[in-house]
Design a protein around this motif. Sequence first.
Motif, PDB file in Angstrom:
ATOM      1  N   THR A  66     -20.529   8.151  -9.414  1.00  0.00           N
ATOM      2  CA  THR A  66     -18.856   7.265 -10.252  1.00  0.00           C
ATOM      3  C   THR A  66     -18.552   7.608 -11.448  1.00  0.00           C
ATOM      4  OG1 THR A  66     -21.136   6.031 -11.510  1.00  0.00           O
ATOM      5  CG2 THR A  66     -20.916   6.512  -8.268  1.00  0.00           C
ATOM      6  N   LYS A  67     -17.947   6.076 -12.100  1.00  0.00           N
ATOM      7  CA  LYS A  67     -17.254   6.239 -12.644  1.00  0.00           C
ATOM      8  C   LYS A  67     -16.768   4.654 -12.878  1.00  0.00           C
ATOM      9  CE  LYS A  67     -14.925  10.900 -12.964  1.00  0.00           C
ATOM     10  NZ  LYS A  67     -13.103  11.410 -12.271  1.00  0.00           N
ATOM     11  N   LYS A  68     -17.055   4.642 -13.831  1.00  0.00           N
ATOM     12  CA  LYS A  68     -16.447   3.123 -14.806  1.00  0.00           C
ATOM     13  C   LYS A  68     -15.390   2.618 -13.673  1.00  0.00           C
ATOM     14  CE  LYS A  68     -19.072   3.798 -19.234  1.00  0.00           C
ATOM     15  NZ  LYS A  68     -19.041   3.596 -20.771  1.00  0.00           N
ATOM     16  N   SER A  69     -14.137   3.336 -13.472  1.00  0.00           N
ATOM     17  CA  SER A  69     -12.807   2.640 -13.492  1.00  0.00           C
ATOM     18  C   SER A  69     -12.805   3.479 -11.729  1.00  0.00           C
ATOM     19  CB  SER A  69     -12.210   3.646 -14.133  1.00  0.00           C
ATOM     20  OG  SER A  69     -11.907   4.601 -14.445  1.00  0.00           O
ATOM     21  N   GLY A  70     -11.888   2.976 -10.738  1.00  0.00           N
ATOM     22  CA  GLY A  70     -11.179   3.165 -10.700  1.00  0.00           C
ATOM     23  C   GLY A  70     -10.199   5.200 -10.267  1.00  0.00           C
ATOM     24  N   ILE A 105     -12.871   4.306  17.192  1.00  0.00           N
ATOM     25  CA  ILE A 105     -11.189   3.876  17.335  1.00  0.00           C
ATOM     26  C   ILE A 105     -10.914   4.597  15.295  1.00  0.00           C
ATOM     27  CG2 ILE A 105     -10.582   1.851  17.128  1.00  0.00           C
ATOM     28  CD1 ILE A 105     -12.443   1.016  18.841  1.00  0.00           C
ATOM     29  N   LEU A 106      -9.472   5.239  15.998  1.00  0.00           N
ATOM     30  CA  LEU A 106      -9.277   5.451  14.256  1.00  0.00           C
ATOM     31  C   LEU A 106      -7.752   4.863  13.944  1.00  0.00           C
ATOM     32  CD1 LEU A 106      -9.173   9.617  14.944  1.00  0.00           C
ATOM     33  CD2 LEU A 106     -10.590   7.807  12.953  1.00  0.00           C
ATOM     34  N   LEU A 107      -8.342   3.877  12.740  1.00  0.00           N
ATOM     35  CA  LEU A 107      -7.392   2.330  12.584  1.00  0.00           C
ATOM     36  C   LEU A 107      -6.666   3.448  10.899  1.00  0.00           C
ATOM     37  CD1 LEU A 107      -9.224  -0.706  12.859  1.00  0.00           C
ATOM     38  CD2 LEU A 107      -7.790   0.272  14.600  1.00  0.00           C
ATOM     39  N   PRO A 108      -5.191   3.642  11.061  1.00  0.00           N
ATOM     40  CA  PRO A 108      -4.539   3.663   9.323  1.00  0.00           C
ATOM     41  C   PRO A 108      -5.066   3.028   8.494  1.00  0.00           C
ATOM     42  CG  PRO A 108      -3.312   1.910  10.717  1.00  0.00           C
ATOM     43  CD  PRO A 108      -4.023   2.153  11.920  1.00  0.00           C
ATOM     44  N   GLN A 109      -5.101   3.212   7.215  1.00  0.00           N
ATOM     45  CA  GLN A 109      -5.846   3.138   5.993  1.00  0.00           C
ATOM     46  C   GLN A 109      -4.491   1.018   5.825  1.00  0.00           C
ATOM     47  OE1 GLN A 109      -4.202   6.568   3.945  1.00  0.00           O
ATOM     48  NE2 GLN A 109      -3.713   4.544   2.511  1.00  0.00           N
ATOM     49  N   THR A 110      -5.067   0.338   5.382  1.00  0.00           N
ATOM     50  CA  THR A 110      -4.952  -0.808   5.426  1.00  0.00           C
ATOM     51  C   THR A 110      -3.887  -0.991   3.233  1.00  0.00           C
ATOM     52  OG1 THR A 110      -6.580  -1.891   4.349  1.00  0.00           O
ATOM     53  CG2 THR A 110      -5.592  -1.586   6.465  1.00  0.00           C
ATOM     54  N   ALA A 111      -2.941  -1.473   3.145  1.00  0.00           N
ATOM     55  CA  ALA A 111      -2.927  -1.699   1.731  1.00  0.00           C
ATOM     56  C   ALA A 111      -4.275  -2.699   0.682  1.00  0.00           C
ATOM     57  CB  ALA A 111      -1.719  -3.216   1.592  1.00  0.00           C
ATOM     58  N   GLU A 112      -4.692  -3.694   1.551  1.00  0.00           N
ATOM     59  CA  GLU A 112      -5.651  -3.857   1.008  1.00  0.00           C
ATOM     60  C   GLU A 112      -6.962  -3.225   1.112  1.00  0.00           C
ATOM     61  OE1 GLU A 112      -8.155  -8.301   1.361  1.00  0.00           O
ATOM     62  OE2 GLU A 112      -6.725  -7.780   2.331  1.00  0.00           O
ATOM     63  N   LYS A 113      -8.413  -3.753   0.351  1.00  0.00           N
ATOM     64  CA  LYS A 113      -9.146  -2.297   0.472  1.00  0.00           C
ATOM     65  C   LYS A 113     -10.736  -3.440   0.030  1.00  0.00           C
ATOM     66  CE  LYS A 113      -7.466   1.846  -1.604  1.00  0.00           C
ATOM     67  NZ  LYS A 113      -5.696   0.868  -1.652  1.00  0.00           N
ATOM     68  N   PRO A 114     -11.358  -3.786   0.098  1.00  0.00           N
ATOM     69  CA  PRO A 114     -12.000  -3.067   1.210  1.00  0.00           C
ATOM     70  C   PRO A 114     -11.186  -2.500   2.318  1.00  0.00           C
ATOM     71  CG  PRO A 114     -14.019  -3.326   1.084  1.00  0.00           C
ATOM     72  CD  PRO A 114     -12.691  -4.107  -0.295  1.00  0.00           C
ATOM     73  N   PHE A 115     -10.999  -1.338   3.500  1.00  0.00           N
ATOM     74  CA  PHE A 115      -9.592  -1.806   4.809  1.00  0.00           C
ATOM     75  C   PHE A 115     -10.814  -2.832   5.700  1.00  0.00           C
ATOM     76  CE2 PHE A 115     -10.128   3.795   4.000  1.00  0.00           C
ATOM     77  CZ  PHE A 115      -8.131   2.715   2.593  1.00  0.00           C
ATOM     78  N   GLN A 163     -12.274   2.040  -4.529  1.00  0.00           N
ATOM     79  CA  GLN A 163     -12.121   1.493  -5.494  1.00  0.00           C
ATOM     80  C   GLN A 163     -10.924   3.173  -6.017  1.00  0.00           C
ATOM     81  OE1 GLN A 163     -14.873   2.564  -4.806  1.00  0.00           O
ATOM     82  NE2 GLN A 163     -15.807   0.403  -4.711  1.00  0.00           N
ATOM     83  N   TYR A 164      -9.139   3.121  -5.891  1.00  0.00           N
ATOM     84  CA  TYR A 164      -8.530   3.945  -5.868  1.00  0.00           C
ATOM     85  C   TYR A 164      -7.159   3.244  -5.412  1.00  0.00           C
ATOM     86  CZ  TYR A 164      -7.742   5.454  -1.264  1.00  0.00           C
ATOM     87  OH  TYR A 164      -7.653   5.187   0.398  1.00  0.00           O
ATOM     88  N   GLU A 165      -6.185   4.023  -6.144  1.00  0.00           N
ATOM     89  CA  GLU A 165      -4.675   3.898  -5.578  1.00  0.00           C
ATOM     90  C   GLU A 165      -4.235   4.837  -5.405  1.00  0.00           C
ATOM     91  OE1 GLU A 165      -3.663   0.768  -5.086  1.00  0.00           O
ATOM     92  OE2 GLU A 165      -5.206  -0.683  -5.873  1.00  0.00           O
ATOM     93  N   ILE A 166      -3.051   4.817  -4.203  1.00  0.00           N
ATOM     94  CA  ILE A 166      -2.049   5.736  -4.353  1.00  0.00           C
ATOM     95  C   ILE A 166      -0.908   5.744  -4.123  1.00  0.00           C
ATOM     96  CG2 ILE A 166      -2.436   5.533  -1.640  1.00  0.00           C
ATOM     97  CD1 ILE A 166      -2.610   8.743  -1.144  1.00  0.00           C
ATOM     98  N   ALA A 167      -0.265   6.915  -3.747  1.00  0.00           N
ATOM     99  CA  ALA A 167       1.342   6.656  -4.647  1.00  0.00           C
ATOM    100  C   ALA A 167       2.126   6.246  -3.046  1.00  0.00           C
ATOM    101  CB  ALA A 167       2.149   7.722  -5.227  1.00  0.00           C
ATOM    102  N   LEU A 168       2.973   5.857  -3.133  1.00  0.00           N
ATOM    103  CA  LEU A 168       3.614   5.187  -2.045  1.00  0.00           C
ATOM    104  C   LEU A 168       5.090   5.990  -1.954  1.00  0.00           C
ATOM    105  CD1 LEU A 168       2.173   2.859   0.200  1.00  0.00           C
ATOM    106  CD2 LEU A 168       1.869   5.038   0.827  1.00  0.00           C
ATOM    107  N   PRO A 169       6.135   6.412  -0.239  1.00  0.00           N
ATOM    108  CA  PRO A 169       5.827   6.993   0.421  1.00  0.00           C
ATOM    109  C   PRO A 169       4.664   8.281  -0.248  1.00  0.00           C
ATOM    110  CG  PRO A 169       7.599   8.416   0.107  1.00  0.00           C
ATOM    111  CD  PRO A 169       7.242   7.554  -0.457  1.00  0.00           C
TER     112      PRO A 169
END
Length: 233
Positions: A66-70, A105-115, A163-169
Amino acid sequence: MDRQRILAMHNLYVCIAEINRVKQAIINGRLWEYLRLKSQSHPALFQALKKLKEYAAYLEEHSSLTKKSGLFFFDAVDLARPEVVRHRKRLEERYSPPEKAETLILLPQTAEKPFHKSKEYRRIVKILRKEALEKLENAHLCFYAAPFGVVPIELDETYPLSQYEIALPIDLETKRYVAEQVANYIKKSGYKEIIFVEDRENWNEVVTEACERACKKRKIPLKVLSGNRWGKP
């Protein structure tokens, strides 16, 4: 003081300053992000960063849990991050779906977390309950998400899965990686049926096609539902 000595002192101070910045990045849990930042200053440095993929297993073994930040993810280079490698290994070696689960049932990731706390998730599940109530009783919900691949719903609050952010697209190589992880999960599972909610806006057909191949190999039915049919909030 001669010129050579002045230059040597300058280089020494520069090295000490860089060491201190690296130490601070380690303390902040941002060493990988710091490496990414520095790698953009020269092609050779970026090439060296990409080379770390060959040592991904070693980095994962010696990285903290684990880490202190995302975490920040930018593109496929970050697939070598210890956190991504660790999730893949633990899902393969330690994880088992619920015993009574017959339908995945497989769902796509959502912008909000936790999904599972997002508006998109609640909306889709509400519609699924109306259309396939009998299947949901023995269903197991998972998300397909970049960069981790398959994220079981009961684990989506576990660090660092929310606890992460990803660049889109999402870049194509990362999409293919996620598709591969989804296919491997289906092949090794004991589900009798797969319901796949696709998201063509973010994923095209990369993951859908991987699911089709995996289900065909296991000879189990696959039902593909278009994410567009649920509408936008």
